[in-house]
Structure formats: C-alpha cells, structure tokens
Design an enzyme around this catalytic site. Structure first.
Site, short mmCIF file in Angstrom:
data_model
loop_
_atom_site.label_atom_id
_atom_site.label_comp_id
_atom_site.label_asym_id
_atom_site.label_seq_id
_atom_site.Cartn_x
_atom_site.Cartn_y
_atom_site.Cartn_z
N SER A 129 0.84 -1.20 0.00
CA SER A 129 0.00 0.00 0.00
C SER A 129 0.87 1.25 0.00
CB SER A 129 -0.95 0.00 1.20
OG SER A 129 -0.21 -0.07 2.41
N ASP A 174 8.99 -3.20 -4.68
CA ASP A 174 7.60 -2.75 -4.60
C ASP A 174 7.35 -1.57 -5.54
OD1 ASP A 174 7.71 -4.59 -2.62
OD2 ASP A 174 7.56 -3.17 -0.96
C1 GLA Z 1 9.04 -5.44 1.61
C2 GLA Z 1 10.05 -4.50 1.01
C3 GLA Z 1 10.62 -5.04 -0.30
C4 GLA Z 1 11.09 -6.47 -0.15
C5 GLA Z 1 10.05 -7.33 0.55
C6 GLA Z 1 10.55 -8.71 0.88
O1 GLA Z 1 7.91 -5.52 0.78
O2 GLA Z 1 9.46 -3.23 0.77
O3 GLA Z 1 11.64 -4.18 -0.76
O4 GLA Z 1 12.33 -6.52 0.51
O5 GLA Z 1 9.61 -6.74 1.77
O6 GLA Z 1 10.75 -9.44 -0.28
#
Ligand code: GLA
Length: 382
Positions: A129, A174
């Site tokens: 989010s 993300d």
């Molecule tokens: C979170 C972080 C990502 C990644 C994941 C685990 O979502 O924001 O950068 O490290 O955890 O894969």
C-alpha cells in the site's frame, strides 16, 4: 462505489471545485523471490487490481492541501518549502510530504496542489500500500509540474522517500512493480540492473490472496535486522551483495559466520535460484514444478529466514492440501503476518476459499480476508 469515483466526489466536497486530473497506482503481490531485492537478486511480482487513486488540481501558490478519504476524510496542508516537516498527527500525509521533499531535492519544480487520496490496498498486509501511494503521488505531482519522469526513476525516488524520509530500509521491488507492472503478466526483475522480463500468467490459473489479518509487530526492526544479517554474510563471503554468492561459496565460508547468519544467507542464495527456476516453470505452465518451488520458498522463509508466523504457515498447509501439485502457495511480502499468495486452478478456487472460511477463524480466532486478483498495468503503463 469505485475508488476513482470516491476520489472525485471527495475532491468536490472538500475543495468545492472539480479536480483536473486523476492518477492510479496498483499494489502488488510477489509470487516468489522474498528478501532478495536488497541483495541485488531476483523477484517475480505482479501488479494487482487493488490500488490507490489521486484526484488533483493545480494551485497558483506553494500550498499543498490533501484529503485522505480512507482516514475519515482528514485534511492537512503544508507549504512547499526547502524542508518539509513530518506530521505526527496525520501520519498518512508523511508519504506525500516525503515525496514532495525528495522530488524537490531532485530538482523538480513542484507547484502547489489540492488533492484527494483513496485506496483499496489493505494496509500493512504485505501488498505494498505504501509503494502504491508513493508511486501515484510521484506520477501525479510530476505530471502537474510538467516534468517528464521515467518509471524506473519514479520507482527509485519512491524507494528514496521510503528509505530517507519514512525511515524504512526497503528494497526496490515494490516501487518498480507498482510503476512498471504489466496486465496479465508477472515481471522477473533483476534488482541489480533493474531490467525486467514480462512472463505471461495463464488464464487457467487464479491468483488467490489470503490476508491472515495477523497484526504485524516489530516489522521494521526485524526487517532491518534481516538486512544487516545479509550484509554480514556478504562481508564474510567478500562480495558486495549475496547475489554474487553461490551455495558452494557459502558452504566454504560457513565457519566464518554464525549459524543464524548462515541460514539467512542460505535462504537468499537458494531463493534467487528458485526465482529463476520458477520463472521458467511459469513460462512453461509447469504447475507441478512451480508448486514445488513455491513450497520450498515457504519452508525456507519459515525455517531459515524465520519471517513467517503460525497462522500463515497453517494457511499455506491448508491450501497445499487442496491444490496438491496443480498449483503453488507461499507467504508473500516482508513477513511477520500479512498475506499468503496461491496460484490456484480455476476449478479449485471455491474449494480453497470455502475451506479457509470454514477453518481459519475457527482455529486462530482471526477473520481472514480473501482477494481474487488479476495482474494489471503499473502506474506508468496504464
Ligand atoms: C518489503 C520491502 C521489499 C522487499 C520485501 C521482501 O515488501 O518493501 O523491498 O524486501 O519486503 O521481499
């Protein structure tokens, strides 16, 4: 009512005039490749049909006024000065404040704006989010300023906001998938080169996400600790990132690190290979192989990286029992609660959801949420 409509309606109600433009960024689900991004490794996420919308209009001054529909229509405002202070009252607005600060630092000449924000990505569930919010804001504010930004640059600035302003030491996965995701595809992302390869998702399989609704505690400190342990292993192996380690080099260096650090590294090195293998399996529609790799990924997160919790392990086991070797299931996201992702053959979706509805709450006393997902375009693609 759709989130787009809600954003427009709230704009008119709060600011008493029509918004000029609207932007959208999706959340994401990671199919495999967990905690590999900050190790310069590989990830295989897809952007999903849950997202965040911003309705916006330009102002003639330096003021930014924002309304968060999801937070009781709270309204906050600030000036686009050199240093934009964080708000302790309107925590949601820190993403906006951070994005403005980082964009200005990068030399983007922002204009004042009125905006409303609405989203349907569940908070703190491991479905990004916050990345969706950062990316939609970067998209909207740069468009308003007439500043051309490419999706990768936008993702890097979103990550910078997260790391330098919000204070979460996250990787690039993300923001990249929220910006660059592709409809009906997952993306194999090389988190070193930032190149990506679209992999088609089969129509015969449904992405089912189960939110355990386990409240995630200590996520930031546990996350940062995992990062530090990975770096410790990389140092012991004499490489900049675990991307450059192999299971053989790790075995040789085993004596020079603690058991915990070894297990963290073992997860990352093996997960990188699993992600590449899973990409092949997905492209080949080899569900048996993909299912095995997702199962191994889950066990590795549970036993070696130690980021799963009992309710999540139970959901994975329940779904595994139903889909057998016709699909795959694992925890997704940063860990310590959050969601499970499953690739389920169409004919078994109801079996899976019915079973979870009947047994999860009965066993753990927490009600799950179930999202049936499709892969959508990222904010800069749509
Ligand atoms: C979170 C972080 C990502 C990644 C994941 C685990 O979502 O924001 O950068 O490290 O955890 O894969």
């Amino acid at each position: 009512m759709s989130i787009s409509q809600q954003a427009t309606d709230a704009f008119i109600e709060v600011f008493k005039y029509q918004p000029e433009q609207q932007f959208h960024a999706p959340g994401r689900v990671n199919l495999i490749g967990e905690h590999t991004d900050y190790n310069d490794g590989f990830v295989l996420p897809a952007a999903i049909n849950f997202g965040t919308v911003v309705s916006i209009a330009k102002r003639n001054d330096n003021t930014v006024r924002a309304c968060a529909v999801n937070f009781n229509h709270e309204v906050t405002q600030f000036e686009l000065s050199d240093v934009i202070e964080k708000s302790s009252k309107y925590m949601w607005s820190n993403y906006l404040r951070g994005v403005c600060q980082i964009l200005q630092q990068e030399g983007v000449k922002l204009t004042g704006a009125d905006l409303t924000i609405v989203g349907d990505v569940p908070y703190g569930a491991g479905l990004s989010s916050s990345a969706a919010l950062e990316i939609v804001l970067i998209r909207a504010l740069t468009a308003l300023a007439g500043f051309e930004i490419d999706p990768t640059q936008a993702a890097l600035l979103g990550q910078k906001t997260e790391n330098n302003y919000i204070g979460a030491n996250t990787g690039i996965m993300d923001q990249l998938i929220c910006a660059r995701g592709l409809k009906n595809h997952a993306l194999l992302i090389d988190c070193r080169s930032l190149e990506s390869k679209p992999i088609a998702l089969a129509e015969s399989m449904t992405i089912v996400i189960i939110n355990s609704n386990v409240k995630r505690g200590l996520v930031d400190s546990e996350y940062n600790q995992r990062r530090a342990q990975c770096q410790e292993a990389a140092n012991a192996l004499n490489v900049s990132h675990l991307r450059d380690a192999t299971l053989t080099s790790l075995e040789h260096a085993k004596g020079s690190m603690s058991d915990v650090v070894y297990r963290r590294a073992f997860h990352v090195v093996s997960e990188n290979q699993r992600t590449l293998d899973a990409t092949e399996a997905l492209a080949d529609q080899d569900w048996h192989r993909l299912g095995k790799l997702m199962a191994q990924s889950h066990i590795s997160m549970r036993d070696d990286f130690e980021i799963t919790v009992a309710p999540i392990d139970a959901i994975v086991e329940m779904i595994n029992n139903i889909i057998g070797n016709e699909g795959g299931v694992r925890m997704t996201g940063g860990g310590f609660g959050g969601c499970v992702v499953a690739l389920v053959p169409l004919a078994k979706v109801t079996d899976v959801t019915d079973y979870i509805k009947q047994h999860y709450q009965a066993r753990f006393g927490i009600k799950e949420d179930i999202y049936i997902c499709t892969a959508v375009d990222g904010a800069f693609v749509a």
